[in-house]
Design a protein around this motif. Sequence first.
Motif, PDB file in Angstrom:
ATOM      1  N   HIS A 131      -4.484   6.200  -3.351  1.00 21.33           N
ATOM      2  CA  HIS A 131      -3.411   5.580  -2.561  1.00 21.33           C
ATOM      3  C   HIS A 131      -2.969   6.578  -1.488  1.00 21.33           C
ATOM      4  O   HIS A 131      -2.270   7.555  -1.773  1.00 21.33           O
ATOM      5  CB  HIS A 131      -2.255   5.219  -3.494  1.00 21.33           C
ATOM      6  CG  HIS A 131      -1.184   4.381  -2.847  1.00 21.33           C
ATOM      7  ND1 HIS A 131      -0.048   4.005  -3.502  1.00 21.33           N
ATOM      8  CD2 HIS A 131      -1.085   3.849  -1.604  1.00 21.33           C
ATOM      9  CE1 HIS A 131       0.714   3.278  -2.699  1.00 21.33           C
ATOM     10  NE2 HIS A 131       0.099   3.178  -1.538  1.00 21.33           N
ATOM     11  N   GLY A 189      -7.003  -2.852  -0.442  1.00 23.97           N
ATOM     12  CA  GLY A 189      -5.736  -2.844   0.307  1.00 23.97           C
ATOM     13  C   GLY A 189      -5.806  -2.057   1.596  1.00 23.97           C
ATOM     14  O   GLY A 189      -4.809  -1.423   1.988  1.00 23.97           O
ATOM     15  N   PRO A 220      -2.369   1.023  -7.986  1.00 28.22           N
ATOM     16  CA  PRO A 220      -3.367   1.701  -7.166  1.00 28.22           C
ATOM     17  C   PRO A 220      -4.767   1.513  -7.743  1.00 28.22           C
ATOM     18  O   PRO A 220      -4.965   1.501  -8.964  1.00 28.22           O
ATOM     19  CB  PRO A 220      -2.918   3.159  -7.210  1.00 28.22           C
ATOM     20  CG  PRO A 220      -1.452   3.091  -7.480  1.00 28.22           C
ATOM     21  CD  PRO A 220      -1.268   1.900  -8.371  1.00 28.22           C
ATOM     22  N   GLY A 265      -1.590  -4.779  -3.501  1.00 29.62           N
ATOM     23  CA  GLY A 265      -0.550  -5.778  -3.714  1.00 29.62           C
ATOM     24  C   GLY A 265       0.609  -5.567  -2.771  1.00 29.62           C
ATOM     25  O   GLY A 265       0.498  -4.909  -1.763  1.00 29.62           O
ATOM     26  N   GLU A 266       1.768  -6.125  -3.131  1.00 29.75           N
ATOM     27  CA  GLU A 266       2.955  -5.871  -2.333  1.00 29.75           C
ATOM     28  C   GLU A 266       3.774  -4.819  -3.084  1.00 29.75           C
ATOM     29  O   GLU A 266       3.296  -3.702  -3.254  1.00 29.75           O
ATOM     30  CB  GLU A 266       3.675  -7.189  -2.031  1.00 29.75           C
ATOM     31  CG  GLU A 266       2.803  -8.008  -1.085  1.00 29.75           C
ATOM     32  CD  GLU A 266       3.405  -9.336  -0.666  1.00 29.75           C
ATOM     33  OE1 GLU A 266       4.431  -9.746  -1.226  1.00 29.75           O
ATOM     34  OE2 GLU A 266       2.844  -9.952   0.256  1.00 29.75           O
ATOM     35  N   ALA A 311       4.674  -4.417  -6.383  1.00 27.91           N
ATOM     36  CA  ALA A 311       4.221  -3.971  -7.687  1.00 27.91           C
ATOM     37  C   ALA A 311       2.712  -3.771  -7.732  1.00 27.91           C
ATOM     38  O   ALA A 311       2.034  -4.256  -8.616  1.00 27.91           O
ATOM     39  CB  ALA A 311       4.649  -4.989  -8.745  1.00 27.91           C
ATOM     40  N   CYS A 312       2.190  -3.057  -6.741  1.00 23.36           N
ATOM     41  CA  CYS A 312       0.739  -2.873  -6.711  1.00 23.36           C
ATOM     42  C   CYS A 312       0.313  -1.839  -7.736  1.00 23.36           C
ATOM     43  O   CYS A 312       1.066  -0.951  -8.102  1.00 23.36           O
ATOM     44  CB  CYS A 312       0.271  -2.447  -5.332  1.00 23.36           C
ATOM     45  SG  CYS A 312       0.359  -0.697  -5.038  1.00 23.36           S
ATOM     46  N   LEU A 333      -0.724   9.987  -2.105  1.00 21.34           N
ATOM     47  CA  LEU A 333       0.296   9.875  -3.150  1.00 21.34           C
ATOM     48  C   LEU A 333      -0.251  10.451  -4.452  1.00 21.34           C
ATOM     49  O   LEU A 333      -0.724   9.738  -5.338  1.00 21.34           O
ATOM     50  CB  LEU A 333       0.775   8.432  -3.268  1.00 21.34           C
ATOM     51  CG  LEU A 333       1.607   8.070  -2.019  1.00 21.34           C
ATOM     52  CD1 LEU A 333       1.543   6.596  -1.682  1.00 21.34           C
ATOM     53  CD2 LEU A 333       3.048   8.506  -2.180  1.00 21.34           C
TER      54      LEU A 333
END
Lengths: 215, 215
Positions: free
Chosen positions: B184, B13, B99, B93-94, B96-97, B129
């Motif tokens: 992330h 990502g 990590p 993802g968008e 509901a990714c 995060l």
Amino acid sequence: MTPSAPTRPDEHGIGARLTASVMRDDYVAVLSDALLAAGAQADLTTIETDHVSTFVRGDEDALLRYTGAVVAELAATGAHAMVHLLLSRGCPGEVACSPTDVCERSPRTVAPLPPTGHEVAAQWSLYPLSDQHMDAIEEAIADVRGAGLVTTPRHYVTEHVGDAGEVLTAIVQGWLWAGRGVAHTVAHATVSINHPSTDDLRASIAAHQRYEDAR
Amino acid sequence: MTPSAPTRPDEHGIGARLTASVMRDDYVAVLSDALLAAGAQADLTTIETDHVSTFVRGDEDALLRYTGAVVAELAATGAHAMVHLLLSRGCPGEVACSPTDVCERSPRTVAPLPPTGHEVAAQWSLYPLSDQHMDAIEEAIADVRGAGLVTTPRHYVTEHVGDAGEVLTAIVQGWLWAGRGVAHTVAHATVSINHPSTDDLRASIAAHQRYEDAR
């Protein structure tokens, strides 16, 4: 009953940074008018403008009213403008801040902005600085989805389209919601005001291309 | 020796969103020229422009080159412009990714941009995060401070002033550095290009005030 627990913006580092950009030659006048008018409408404890952004401190309701006033003032000029908003809680210092405890406030909802009559598109992202951040993000987004806005997930952001009052209320509420469980929670949003329609934009780009080709 | 481990942008990502705003009546032409020219210079796997931002995917070096090219193209027009940049890794993802694991790349440094000859001011914030986010932020900022930029801590952001090439290299490098330990990791930066000097700005506001008073 939970006793009334207003948040203490200074102690918990509750505040925002806002950068407004106006796509017009007379941007200085448009921008200074909007920032002055908005500052007069919101009950903030601090407003400091530097060469990149404006830092404001106040409780969640005051931050929402200020942002709403900036966006409404800009929208009323008819100019295409972008507002970038950073909302932060739990980091009262500058670089070397020590996150505070979770700052629960009562009530848990912000005072919603009334509709402004101006549609905006906003791309919003939420950062609860915690190992459990995805749970907090998903809960906050589920809460915001209930508000009836047109909401589209995109890479790295959630996009809301709707009246500026509803969109900004959802963004500030989502940030406050995620902050229930994670002390240091930040949100960013990029708000497009008076955005040209895709058709207008395509027409402008095509006209520009014809101009370039003709040179 | 660590074997060569190029990052896989899709799998991890790794990408960016960028919003450029131009403070001129002919913003559409200025902006479309800059985005087209930058897109042609960088080796990205995806470029998608919507009505709020442009999403790009590619490795860290390609993201840096693309951002540098957008900023240099805008700077060369002489227009005052703001670029807002979101850099993300670890969330493929968008909404509901899930990590991914930490994505270590080798080398750990980005290929620095050459100086552009254009000074910018940028306000940068870094979001690993994780519960241990402040350690990662402080380490990354200490690393960036070593780059010799004029660096000022402000509420919620670190400000860098310097050549656009050096400032953007420091921002992307700091994000990559923080991502060594936290899967992330997101960074945001607001970059002011051809910013009016404070004196110019005060003069413009004063002239505007005189005009308003005289009406």
